[in-house]
Motif scaffolding. Structure first.
Motif, mmCIF file in Angstrom:
data_model
loop_
_atom_site.group_PDB
_atom_site.id
_atom_site.type_symbol
_atom_site.label_atom_id
_atom_site.label_comp_id
_atom_site.label_asym_id
_atom_site.label_seq_id
_atom_site.Cartn_x
_atom_site.Cartn_y
_atom_site.Cartn_z
ATOM 1 N N CYS A 18 0.839 -1.210 0.000
ATOM 2 C CA CYS A 18 0.000 0.000 0.000
ATOM 3 C C CYS A 18 0.873 1.258 0.000
ATOM 4 C CB CYS A 18 -0.914 0.008 1.221
ATOM 5 S SG CYS A 18 -2.382 -1.037 1.082
ATOM 6 N N ARG A 19 1.899 1.233 0.844
ATOM 7 C CA ARG A 19 2.812 2.386 0.895
ATOM 8 C C ARG A 19 3.437 2.640 -0.468
ATOM 9 N NH1 ARG A 19 8.055 0.529 3.334
ATOM 10 N NH2 ARG A 19 7.883 -0.529 1.312
ATOM 11 N N ASP A 20 3.890 1.562 -1.124
ATOM 12 C CA ASP A 20 4.517 1.701 -2.441
ATOM 13 C C ASP A 20 3.514 2.226 -3.465
ATOM 14 O OD1 ASP A 20 6.814 0.724 -1.279
ATOM 15 O OD2 ASP A 20 6.578 -1.318 -2.087
ATOM 16 N N ALA A 21 2.264 1.770 -3.373
ATOM 17 C CA ALA A 21 1.230 2.227 -4.307
ATOM 18 C C ALA A 21 0.927 3.710 -4.103
ATOM 19 C CB ALA A 21 -0.040 1.398 -4.121
ATOM 20 N N LEU A 22 0.969 4.164 -2.846
ATOM 21 C CA LEU A 22 0.763 5.586 -2.569
ATOM 22 C C LEU A 22 1.909 6.409 -3.131
ATOM 23 C CD1 LEU A 22 -0.675 7.965 -1.195
ATOM 24 C CD2 LEU A 22 0.485 7.326 0.942
ATOM 25 N N LYS A 23 3.119 5.950 -2.926
ATOM 26 C CA LYS A 23 4.289 6.703 -3.386
ATOM 27 C C LYS A 23 4.334 6.809 -4.907
ATOM 28 C CE LYS A 23 9.023 7.495 -1.985
ATOM 29 N NZ LYS A 23 10.089 7.103 -1.027
ATOM 30 N N SER A 24 3.874 5.754 -5.583
ATOM 31 C CA SER A 24 3.902 5.753 -7.053
ATOM 32 C C SER A 24 2.688 6.432 -7.672
ATOM 33 C CB SER A 24 3.989 4.314 -7.566
ATOM 34 O OG SER A 24 2.802 3.592 -7.259
ATOM 35 N N GLY A 25 1.694 6.800 -6.848
ATOM 36 C CA GLY A 25 0.520 7.486 -7.352
ATOM 37 C C GLY A 25 -0.605 6.573 -7.798
ATOM 38 N N GLN A 26 -0.493 5.281 -7.511
ATOM 39 C CA GLN A 26 -1.567 4.351 -7.877
ATOM 40 C C GLN A 26 -2.800 4.537 -6.997
ATOM 41 O OE1 GLN A 26 1.495 0.945 -7.694
ATOM 42 N NE2 GLN A 26 -0.105 0.128 -9.023
ATOM 43 N N VAL A 27 -2.594 4.976 -5.765
ATOM 44 C CA VAL A 27 -3.688 5.290 -4.849
ATOM 45 C C VAL A 27 -3.431 6.657 -4.240
ATOM 46 C CG1 VAL A 27 -4.145 2.856 -4.327
ATOM 47 C CG2 VAL A 27 -2.599 4.174 -2.851
ATOM 48 N N ASP A 28 -4.460 7.219 -3.619
ATOM 49 C CA ASP A 28 -4.345 8.552 -3.038
ATOM 50 C C ASP A 28 -4.113 8.531 -1.528
ATOM 51 O OD1 ASP A 28 -5.119 10.185 -5.489
ATOM 52 O OD2 ASP A 28 -6.801 8.791 -5.337
ATOM 53 N N ALA A 29 -4.358 7.380 -0.902
ATOM 54 C CA ALA A 29 -4.190 7.293 0.551
ATOM 55 C C ALA A 29 -4.038 5.832 0.967
ATOM 56 C CB ALA A 29 -5.380 7.917 1.264
ATOM 57 N N VAL A 30 -3.478 5.655 2.138
ATOM 58 C CA VAL A 30 -3.406 4.343 2.789
ATOM 59 C C VAL A 30 -4.129 4.475 4.117
ATOM 60 C CG1 VAL A 30 -1.915 2.591 3.824
ATOM 61 C CG2 VAL A 30 -1.179 3.791 1.743
ATOM 62 N N THR A 31 -4.952 3.504 4.459
ATOM 63 C CA THR A 31 -5.638 3.572 5.745
ATOM 64 C C THR A 31 -5.376 2.333 6.584
ATOM 65 O OG1 THR A 31 -7.745 4.012 6.871
ATOM 66 C CG2 THR A 31 -7.840 2.584 4.922
ATOM 67 N N THR A 32 -4.985 2.572 7.812
ATOM 68 C CA THR A 32 -4.867 1.557 8.847
ATOM 69 C C THR A 32 -4.762 2.313 10.174
ATOM 70 O OG1 THR A 32 -3.702 -0.409 9.617
ATOM 71 C CG2 THR A 32 -2.342 1.335 8.671
ATOM 72 N N ASP A 33 -4.249 1.660 11.209
ATOM 73 C CA ASP A 33 -4.198 2.300 12.516
ATOM 74 C C ASP A 33 -3.097 3.356 12.578
ATOM 75 O OD1 ASP A 33 -6.220 0.565 13.128
ATOM 76 O OD2 ASP A 33 -4.897 -0.909 14.049
ATOM 77 N N ASN A 34 -3.367 4.396 13.350
ATOM 78 C CA ASN A 34 -2.494 5.573 13.366
ATOM 79 C C ASN A 34 -1.038 5.254 13.666
ATOM 80 O OD1 ASN A 34 -3.464 4.915 16.049
ATOM 81 N ND2 ASN A 34 -2.703 6.881 16.762
ATOM 82 N N VAL A 35 -0.791 4.362 14.655
ATOM 83 C CA VAL A 35 0.598 4.106 15.036
ATOM 84 C C VAL A 35 1.367 3.366 13.937
ATOM 85 C CG1 VAL A 35 0.330 4.201 17.532
ATOM 86 C CG2 VAL A 35 -0.224 2.091 16.326
ATOM 87 N N ILE A 36 0.675 2.542 13.176
ATOM 88 C CA ILE A 36 1.324 1.859 12.056
ATOM 89 C C ILE A 36 1.710 2.874 10.991
ATOM 90 C CG2 ILE A 36 1.007 0.151 10.233
ATOM 91 C CD1 ILE A 36 -0.970 -1.278 12.130
ATOM 92 N N LEU A 37 0.786 3.779 10.697
ATOM 93 C CA LEU A 37 1.068 4.822 9.710
ATOM 94 C C LEU A 37 2.195 5.740 10.181
ATOM 95 C CD1 LEU A 37 -2.586 5.759 8.661
ATOM 96 C CD2 LEU A 37 -0.960 4.286 7.440
ATOM 97 N N LEU A 38 2.214 6.064 11.462
ATOM 98 C CA LEU A 38 3.294 6.899 12.003
ATOM 99 C C LEU A 38 4.644 6.212 11.828
ATOM 100 C CD1 LEU A 38 1.648 8.290 15.270
ATOM 101 C CD2 LEU A 38 2.364 9.624 13.272
ATOM 102 N N GLY A 39 4.647 4.890 11.910
ATOM 103 C CA GLY A 39 5.877 4.146 11.695
ATOM 104 C C GLY A 39 6.392 4.321 10.275
ATOM 105 N N TYR A 40 5.493 4.252 9.298
ATOM 106 C CA TYR A 40 5.900 4.467 7.912
ATOM 107 C C TYR A 40 6.355 5.906 7.693
ATOM 108 C CZ TYR A 40 4.166 -0.066 6.341
ATOM 109 O OH TYR A 40 3.989 -1.414 6.150
ATOM 110 N N ILE A 41 5.626 6.844 8.273
ATOM 111 C CA ILE A 41 5.985 8.257 8.111
ATOM 112 C C ILE A 41 7.354 8.540 8.710
ATOM 113 C CG2 ILE A 41 5.363 10.612 8.820
ATOM 114 C CD1 ILE A 41 2.397 9.652 8.647
ATOM 115 N N SER A 42 7.661 7.918 9.857
ATOM 116 C CA SER A 42 8.948 8.164 10.507
ATOM 117 C C SER A 42 10.120 7.743 9.630
ATOM 118 C CB SER A 42 9.008 7.408 11.843
ATOM 119 O OG SER A 42 9.136 6.009 11.647
ATOM 120 N N LYS A 43 9.887 6.819 8.707
ATOM 121 C CA LYS A 43 10.938 6.339 7.815
ATOM 122 C C LYS A 43 11.024 7.149 6.524
ATOM 123 C CE LYS A 43 10.850 1.591 9.540
ATOM 124 N NZ LYS A 43 12.228 1.615 10.023
ATOM 125 N N ASP A 44 10.013 7.991 6.273
ATOM 126 C CA ASP A 44 10.020 8.783 5.038
ATOM 127 C C ASP A 44 9.165 10.038 5.228
ATOM 128 O OD1 ASP A 44 10.273 9.712 2.484
ATOM 129 O OD2 ASP A 44 9.543 7.898 1.488
#
Length: 292
Positions: free
Chosen positions: A198-224
């Motif tokens: 999902c993260r890769d699809a968001l970065k490439s523009g295949q989707v407009d958002a990724v949804t899951t729990d906030n702390v999981i998303l914060l983990g991805y954001i902390s890396k990029d």
């Protein structure tokens, strides 16, 4: 004389290494109960006597369960699992980590592929028809991750016009929840087996958002942080539980007792601080356990 000095230095270095190694072994075993005893025939008794346990977790969840370069997962879920194993007298070295993405968690428990699951596993009534839960040990909330420069998505209602795509994981609670916000599920909701995709699809523009729990998303954001951000506030409450085989009330009670114990002695907070706390520093308090 020079030889004597070198020999002395070598001896000191060897001694220092030995002390460090002993200290490491001590730290390694401090959360492992020595020779615990349990009711004969119970799951706890069987696992303690075997000296090993199979734990289901995720391998793609930064801060909760992310597979490292050593091939082993690391994160808050992993630390909670290690503490439970330790109360069974089982060290971390004797845990077999079984990758358990959302769509196979119940199956892994039912088929005995794992002894318990700690995998950002939201407790809900549908799942309780197939497995039992100890906990909750953490309460998250569903959110959205978008590209850093995106100002068009401010919350789940942004998908009601049917123009934007959102990604989640097959079999997950977030995937089910977001369905009521999209206009056309077939064209707007993109599902993969892992959030990495999902993260890769968001970065490439295949989707407009990724949804899951906030702390999981914060983990991805902390890396990029240059690429992603959260959009809006949490719009659900997600109580994470520990899945066990349906009807194993004694094992569920044991895990609840363990959670209660580590919540009081500081190990729960330490587990958070060393993992998810690196990008979500406010340590949670252990939620009220549901001893149904």
């Amino acid at each position: 004389m020079r030889f004597q000095r070198l020999a002395a230095v070598a001896a000191i270095a060897t001694l220092a290494f030995s002390v460090a190694a002993c200290g490491g072994d001590k730290d390694k075993g401090k959360d492992v109960v020595a020779k615990p005893t349990f009711a004969a025939g119970s799951t706890m008794d069987k696992l303690a006597k075997a000296g090993k346990v199979k734990v289901g977790t995720k391998f793609d969840q930064p801060g909760f369960g992310l597979k490292g370069l050593d091939g082993k997962p690391a994160g808050f879920d992993v630390e909670i699992a290690k503490l439970i194993a330790g109360e069974l007298g089982i060290s971390a070295d004797n845990i077999e980590w079984v990758e358990s993405p959302s769509k196979v968690r119940e199956e892994n428990i039912e088929q005995g592929k794992v002894d318990f699951v700690v995998a950002t596993y939201t407790i809900n009534e549908a799942r309780k028809q197939r497995v039992d839960f100890a906990g909750p040990y953490y309460e998250a909330g569903q959110n959205l991750m978008v590209k850093k420069d995106d100002t068009s998505i401010t919350g789940p209602d942004s998908f009601k016009d049917g123009a934007k795509k959102v990604c989640s994981v097959t079999g997950s609670t977030p995937a089910t929840t977001i369905e009521k916000y999209v206009k056309d599920k077939a064209s707007q909701l993109v599902l993969f087996d892992t959030y990495d995709k999902c993260r890769d699809a968001l970065k490439s523009g295949q989707v407009d958002a990724v949804t899951t729990d906030n702390v999981i998303l914060l983990g991805y954001i902390s890396k990029d942080e240059a690429s992603f951000k959260l959009a809006g506030t949490n719009f659900t409450k997600e109580p994470y539980g520990i899945g066990v085989k349906k009807g194993d009330n004694d094992f569920r009670a044991f895990i609840n007792d363990t959670l209660d114990k580590i919540g009081k002695d500081g190990r729960y907070k330490k587990a958070w601080t060393s993992t998810a706390g690196k990008f979500a520093p406010e340590a949670p308090t252990l939620p009220t356990l549901n001893r149904y």
